[in-house]
Design a protein around this motif. Structure first.
Motif, PDB file in Angstrom:
ATOM      1  N   MET A 188       9.001 -15.825  -6.648  1.00 14.88           N
ATOM      2  CA  MET A 188       9.872 -16.267  -7.735  1.00 14.88           C
ATOM      3  C   MET A 188      10.161 -17.751  -7.571  1.00 14.88           C
ATOM      4  O   MET A 188      10.502 -18.196  -6.485  1.00 14.88           O
ATOM      5  CB  MET A 188      11.193 -15.491  -7.708  1.00 14.88           C
ATOM      6  N   SER A 189      10.071 -18.468  -8.673  1.00 10.88           N
ATOM      7  CA  SER A 189      10.258 -19.915  -8.622  1.00 10.88           C
ATOM      8  C   SER A 189      11.657 -20.267  -8.141  1.00 10.88           C
ATOM      9  O   SER A 189      12.652 -19.885  -8.784  1.00 10.88           O
ATOM     10  CB  SER A 189      10.040 -20.489 -10.020  1.00 10.88           C
ATOM     11  N   PRO A 190      11.766 -21.020  -7.017  1.00 14.45           N
ATOM     12  CA  PRO A 190      13.100 -21.392  -6.539  1.00 14.45           C
ATOM     13  C   PRO A 190      13.867 -22.199  -7.580  1.00 14.45           C
ATOM     14  O   PRO A 190      15.073 -22.046  -7.724  1.00 14.45           O
ATOM     15  CB  PRO A 190      12.808 -22.228  -5.291  1.00 14.45           C
ATOM     16  N   ASP A 191      13.164 -23.037  -8.329  1.00 15.02           N
ATOM     17  CA  ASP A 191      13.850 -23.864  -9.329  1.00 15.02           C
ATOM     18  C   ASP A 191      14.607 -22.997 -10.336  1.00 15.02           C
ATOM     19  O   ASP A 191      15.749 -23.268 -10.683  1.00 15.02           O
ATOM     20  CB  ASP A 191      12.833 -24.736 -10.081  1.00 15.02           C
ATOM     21  N   LYS A 192      13.916 -21.959 -10.816  1.00 14.61           N
ATOM     22  CA  LYS A 192      14.569 -21.108 -11.818  1.00 14.61           C
ATOM     23  C   LYS A 192      15.731 -20.330 -11.196  1.00 14.61           C
ATOM     24  O   LYS A 192      16.790 -20.187 -11.805  1.00 14.61           O
ATOM     25  CB  LYS A 192      13.554 -20.145 -12.430  1.00 14.61           C
ATOM     26  N   LEU A 193      15.518 -19.836  -9.985  1.00 19.35           N
ATOM     27  CA  LEU A 193      16.590 -19.079  -9.332  1.00 19.35           C
ATOM     28  C   LEU A 193      17.782 -19.979  -9.025  1.00 19.35           C
ATOM     29  O   LEU A 193      18.936 -19.548  -9.157  1.00 19.35           O
ATOM     30  CB  LEU A 193      16.058 -18.429  -8.042  1.00 19.35           C
ATOM     31  N   HIS A 227      15.437 -19.980   0.177  1.00 23.01           N
ATOM     32  CA  HIS A 227      15.660 -21.359  -0.275  1.00 23.01           C
ATOM     33  C   HIS A 227      16.920 -21.938   0.364  1.00 23.01           C
ATOM     34  O   HIS A 227      16.930 -23.094   0.803  1.00 23.01           O
ATOM     35  CB  HIS A 227      15.769 -21.360  -1.800  1.00 23.01           C
ATOM     36  N   ALA A 228      17.960 -21.124   0.405  1.00 19.71           N
ATOM     37  CA  ALA A 228      19.215 -21.596   1.029  1.00 19.71           C
ATOM     38  C   ALA A 228      19.000 -21.885   2.505  1.00 19.71           C
ATOM     39  O   ALA A 228      19.517 -22.882   3.045  1.00 19.71           O
ATOM     40  CB  ALA A 228      20.306 -20.546   0.828  1.00 19.71           C
ATOM     41  N   ALA A 229      18.237 -21.030   3.145  1.00 21.92           N
ATOM     42  CA  ALA A 229      18.003 -21.214   4.590  1.00 21.92           C
ATOM     43  C   ALA A 229      17.238 -22.499   4.865  1.00 21.92           C
ATOM     44  O   ALA A 229      17.360 -23.087   5.951  1.00 21.92           O
ATOM     45  CB  ALA A 229      17.232 -20.011   5.141  1.00 21.92           C
ATOM     46  N   SER A 230      16.477 -22.949   3.874  1.00 19.69           N
ATOM     47  CA  SER A 230      15.729 -24.193   4.082  1.00 19.69           C
ATOM     48  C   SER A 230      16.475 -25.392   3.496  1.00 19.69           C
ATOM     49  O   SER A 230      15.878 -26.405   3.172  1.00 19.69           O
ATOM     50  CB  SER A 230      14.327 -24.078   3.478  1.00 19.69           C
ATOM     51  N   GLY A 231      17.776 -25.276   3.338  1.00 23.34           N
ATOM     52  CA  GLY A 231      18.597 -26.400   2.900  1.00 23.34           C
ATOM     53  C   GLY A 231      19.274 -26.182   1.567  1.00 23.34           C
ATOM     54  O   GLY A 231      20.279 -26.797   1.264  1.00 23.34           O
ATOM     55  N   LEU A 281      25.805 -22.236  -2.928  1.00 25.63           N
ATOM     56  CA  LEU A 281      25.104 -22.202  -1.645  1.00 25.63           C
ATOM     57  C   LEU A 281      25.879 -21.334  -0.650  1.00 25.63           C
ATOM     58  O   LEU A 281      25.287 -20.491   0.050  1.00 25.63           O
ATOM     59  CB  LEU A 281      24.929 -23.625  -1.101  1.00 25.63           C
ATOM     60  N   GLN A 282      27.186 -21.524  -0.632  1.00 29.51           N
ATOM     61  CA  GLN A 282      28.001 -20.685   0.265  1.00 29.51           C
ATOM     62  C   GLN A 282      27.843 -19.209  -0.078  1.00 29.51           C
ATOM     63  O   GLN A 282      27.749 -18.355   0.803  1.00 29.51           O
ATOM     64  CB  GLN A 282      29.481 -21.061   0.134  1.00 29.51           C
TER      65      GLN A 282
END
Lengths: 86, 947
Positions: free
Chosen positions: A1-6, A48-52, A61-62
């Motif tokens: 799934m595209s991180p941008d869209k999520l 994605h969150a785990a990579s920043g 993010l939290q």
């Protein structure tokens, strides 16, 4: 799934809860994502969150960071050919 | 089986609560005060001869046939216009009356063709009946005098003929058009002998304002207005009561049959949703069921570019199961899913989600309500505690102020719109909030007190500004809020809406609606008496669709407009079973009755019933399925009765998703656009060919009854059962849909009192229907909200990210038109195309002039994601800067230009706001050209199989 869209979708959710103050907003966002996103979507946003977590608003993010690990099996990718032409 | 003959009481019932006793032909009868003598006689079992009277219309008193004698009164008054009085003594049959009636009938028949044997109404003609009832034996005036027998027929309407030679000028058609439909398209033109029924400005019916609802045809006592199907086939011999498969009003119809052929569909007077009225779709547009393009045999193919190959049911279902199991083995359990249909029955929908959850082993099931009313579910559950509208349709009779927002009832829900218009003619006030000047803003005898023509995408701002006025001007119903709502939430909400940035003056700059209009509308809503909000997809299909639903709920709670007749929050559902498909557990996160899949107790109910362990994680929603397909983790999809390719946004993305899948199974009546990308086609059955139930917008569960055998061999529920059996799913041994409903009732707390026996006995019920409400619940939240106390939600306005700019300076919004339905798969295969054979782009004269576009020109409609071409309709119905079109035709594919922006909570697409540019064009877009070629190639059926 595209991180941008999520990321975009998660931030949209974040905007709805923003007025509730940080603690409630983080809980609300996490609860919403847990209830409505399937495990692969959650796994993708968690990765994605785990990579920043680039692009995720701070409360979002939290919220992603406190999401429980998706239960069950996450489907495997393979063979898809994203395309916009016929 | 026989024809259902509904009793015609002659005049409408009185709503008085006090009673009057009178004597009719020696029989004492007690009726409500205000009842006509004619109706009282009918209650006593005495049919007074009549022609101009019928109980769907106010008494008129013109035909002079229903005369009676009343002791102590002079003359022979018309029984239809004479109200009962205490102690009244009425005689309906005397020598004087007999003579008078025969004289009247002689006059009628002297100017009426004597062709009964060849007349289409032979056997169903009130004039014929009355001639018999009054004992007419001769016509002393002869038939050679001046008459109307050569009057020309009007056969312009595709569904009914108008033969003025047979007209008795009783005005029933004119009155039906006015009183029942509210269109005022008909009139009596001329005076005396020259009097005649005329449509519009004495035009052919098709060219007039007539909307072909059929009310005039139904009201006509002769063959003057007659269905062409009856003229072609003859009189029906039996009828079956069933439910229309078009919009969310859910009209009851008598399917009047001759053998297994439908002769006509006649609205059923005892239908609790429609009370005997209909629209052009339900009444006439059912011929698609026998259309030559209907696919009747299962088909398969290896690749989507291959021709289809007809196969047996066993081979087709075997292919579905082997492919789905292969995909799951290779890509994981969650790599497949299903989509239920808001056009299919509750039972079929329940079975598909059961197949997915119990057979596929995941929760990847969704329904097309995802792309229309999913925000309603989330918004109303959060605020009120349940995902449904609060009222029944009859509630509108008690309404003093109607707010119509983001809905176009005269086109989308025409039968209910007629009820609304009737109430408005009685004096109720109307507020319309819509970017477009919908018909209800101003039409015959209806004019909105306020029309707020807001800029698309600003619903939440305007709704919050309405709340600002209500709070800051002291218009809150404080007692209601104190007794019924969460106090802390209310306090926070009131403080929020009272902020200056939410004032009408501030919001005017965002929405384009003058502040005084917002203030006036808010004051009227809060102080005008019973106020009800009716809304549609113009509310939900936005990036803040859910927030807008919550804002509506806030308004209703703040003003105490909830929990009694005449008020409430009323989502007008688009398709026939949107409510039902949501109720039945079609969403990937919840079971039937709106219970989350993570709830252990709920899951245990189904695990026990179905004998499997169920997934506690939510599944993919439709847009997520397509994203996951493009991403490569979703490979197989079973779709019943939906055309995702035509109906979902950003067609190119949708197509990319389908092309990335390995097994797409489409179950439908026709090779729709989605079937272009399918590997297995399972021919579906129409609503005429199966048993089941639909649940309409007022939560009313109505029976769908089989009137003919499935032309494809199997009802849709039987196809799903066959797949389930082949997959080894236990507990799918149904022999009739009633058993599926029994399972729904056993597992769903709001349905425990529902059964086919009950529906057959009482006609219909509105859920919740259970021990607490055995006969159903017309009005919800009467004593308290389902969630306990109503919850106010803060509705911060967040502008959509779909913005206009120099390249795309206009905003496109889309909707429906009366004669077509959704993607048009059904209505395009009927004569309804005579009213709408292509999608048109409405554009304001100012915007058209700037672009050199004239009415009827081809234009290119382009957005950031795609382009299409269609013809322009220059009109000031849309505001400058806004364009509008429909999405009924696959050659247009309006959704090529709509985007993937969606509601924050539910992923419902933002169909209603797309930044576009419009330019003159002389040919189809690249996409249209490519798609047409693909469509031709992908719909081929192998010649050997087709022979």
């Amino acid at each position: 799934m595209s991180p941008d869209k999520l990321v975009y979708m998660a931030n949209q959710i974040g905007k709805f809860f923003a007025h509730q103050g940080e603690a409630k907003a983080v809980a609300g966002i996490a609860d919403h994502i847990a209830k409505f996103w399937d495990p692969r979507m959650r796994a993708a946003i968690q990765a994605h969150a785990a990579s920043g977590g680039a692009g995720l608003d701070p409360p979002v993010l939290q919220a992603v960071m406190i999401l429980p690990t998706a239960g069950g099996e996450v489907p495997r990718r393979g063979g898809g050919e994203p395309t916009r032409s016929l | 089986m026989s024809l259902i003959h509904e009793t015609d009481h002659g005049t409408p019932p009185s709503k008085a609560t006090t009673s009057v006793t009178l004597r009719v032909d020696g029989i004492d009868v007690t009726v409500p005060e205000g009842t006509s003598v004619m109706r009282a006689a009918m209650d006593a079992g005495i049919k007074v001869p009549k022609l101009c009277a019928t109980d769907s219309l106010a008494a008129f008193g013109s035909c002079r046939l229903c005369l009676v004698e009343i002791e102590g009164r002079a003359g022979t008054p018309a029984s239809c216009t004479t109200p009962v009085a205490p102690g009244m003594v009425v005689s309906t049959q005397t020598e004087r009356l007999k003579k008078l009636r025969r004289g009247v009938m002689e006059l009628y028949i002297s100017d009426h063709p004597l062709d009964c044997l060849t007349c289409a109404a032979n056997g169903d003609c009130e004039l014929q009946d009355m001639a018999g009832a009054v004992g007419l034996r001769e016509v002393r005036y002869g038939y050679v005098g001046e008459n109307h027998l050569d009057a020309a027929k009007d056969e312009s309407n595709p569904y009914f003929a108008f033969d003025p030679a047979k007209c008795i000028v009783c005005s029933r058609c004119v009155r039906a058009c006015e009183e029942v439909q509210g269109t005022f398209a008909l009139t009596i033109d001329g005076r005396g002998f020259e009097s005649k029924v005329a449509a519009g400005m004495d035009q052919p019916f098709l060219d007039s304002e007539c909307v072909s609802c059929g009310a005039c045809v139904q009201a006509c006592p002769t063959a003057t207005l007659m269905e062409k199907s009856v003229i072609d086939i003859g009189q029906p011999e039996h009828s079956v009561v069933t439910t229309c498969a078009y919009c969310g009003v859910g009209c009851s119809f008598k399917a009047e049959m001759r053998g297994t052929e439908v002769v006509r569909m006649v609205p059923y007077k005892d239908g609790h949703a429609n009370h005997g009225h209909s629209c052009v779709k339900g009444r006439f547009a059912w011929g698609y069921a026998t259309h030559r393009e209907r696919i009747l045999k299962p088909m398969v193919r290896e690749k989507i570019s291959d021709p289809w190959r007809e196969v047996s049911w066993a081979e087709a279902i075997g292919r579905v199961v082997s492919e789905f199991r292969r995909i799951q083995a290779q890509h994981g359990r969650g790599a497949i899913g299903g989509i239920t249909s808001s056009r299919c029955t509750n039972e079929e929908t329940f079975l598909i989600q059961k197949l997915v959850r119990a057979g596929f082993g995941n929760n990847n099931v969704d329904t097309c309500a995802r792309v229309c009313h999913s925000p309603t579910g989330y918004g109303l559950k959060t605020t009120f505690g349940t995902s449904a509208g609060t009222q029944d349709f009859d509630s509108v009779e008690h309404c003093d102020v109607m707010v119509v927002i983001g809905a176009n009832p005269t086109d989308g829900h025409p039968v209910f719109a007629s009820r609304m218009k009737k109430r408005l003619r009685e004096g109720a006030k109307l507020i319309v909030i819509d970017p477009r000047r919908i018909d209800m803003v101003r039409m015959p005898h209806v004019q909105a007190s306020h029309h707020l023509p807001l800029r698309p995408g600003t619903n939440v701002a305007v709704l919050t500004a309405l709340a600002h006025v209500i709070v800051t001007e002291g218009l809150v119903d404080e007692a209601f809020v104190r007794e019924r709502c969460e106090p802390d939430d209310f306090a926070a909400w009131a403080a929020f809406v009272a902020e200056e940035r939410n004032s009408p003056e501030a919001v005017a700059k965002i929405s384009g609606v003058p502040a005084e209009l917002i203030r006036g509308a808010a004051r009227l809503y809060a102080t005008g008496g019973n106020a009800a909000i009716y809304y549609g997809l113009g509310v939900t299909e936005h990036s803040q669709g859910t927030t807008a639903v919550m804002a509506i709920a806030n308004l209703a709670m703040a003003t105490g407009n909830i929990g009694r007749p005449g008020v409430g929050v009323n989502p007008l559902r688009g398709q026939n079973n949107v409510q039902g498909s949501c109720d039945m557990g079609s969403f990937p996160h919840e079971y039937s009755g709106y219970r989350h899949v993570s709830d252990d107790a709920t899951r245990a109910v189904f695990e026990t019933m179905w004998g499997v362990t169920l997934d506690h994680e939510p599944g993919l929603r439709i847009p997520n399925m397509l994203d996951a397909a493009v991403d490569g983790s979703f490979k197989g999809l079973y779709i019943q009765g939906e055309d995702i390719v035509q109906s979902d946004p950003d067609t190119q993305h949708v197509v990319a998703g389908f092309k990335a899948m390995e097994c797409v199974v489409v179950q439908d009546l026709f090779l729709n656009e989605t079937a272009n990308f399918a590997h297995v086609f399972l021919p579906g059955s129409s609503f005429l060919e199966k048993d089941g139930t639909f649940t309409n917008a007022e939560r009313r569960i109505n029976r769908v009854r089989k009137v003919m055998p499935p032309r494809n061999g199997l009802a849709d529920w039987e196809i799903t059962v066959a797949i389930a059996h082949a997959m080894g799913v236990a507990g799918m041994d149904y022999t009739h849909p009633s058993q599926i409903m029994d399972e729904i009732a056993r597992t769903t707390p709001t349905f425990t009192g529902v059964s086919y026996d009950k529906l057959d006995a009482v006609g219909s019920v509105q859920w919740p229907c259970n021990e607490a409400a055995p006969q159903g619940t017309p009005v919800m939240h009467a004593g308290g909200f389902v969630r306990g106390r109503g919850r106010f939600i803060i509705t911060e306005y967040v502008p959509t990210d779909e913005r206009t700019g120099p390249r795309f300076p206009l905003l496109l919004t889309s909707g429906r038109i009366l004669s077509q339905y959704n993607v048009g798969a059904q209505t395009r295969r009927t004569a309804n195309v005579m009213w709408h054979d292509q999608d048109l782009l409405e554009i304001h004269p100012h915007d058209a002039e700037q672009r050199g576009v004239r009415d009827g020109d081809w234009v290119r409609l382009a957005s950031r994601v795609g382009a299409t071409t269609l013809r322009a309709k220059v009109t000031d119905r849309v505001a400058p800067g806004v364009v509008y079109t429909t999405f009924h035709h696959p050659l247009t594919q309006t959704n090529v230009v709509t985007t993937q922006y969606s509601d924050w909570a539910t992923d419902c697409p933002e169909y209603k706001v797309t930044a576009v540019q419009v330019t003159p064009s002389n040919g189809p877009s690249d996409w249209q050209r490519e798609y047409r070629e693909l469509s031709v190639q992908n719909t081929r059926i192998a010649a050997d199989a087709a022979e």
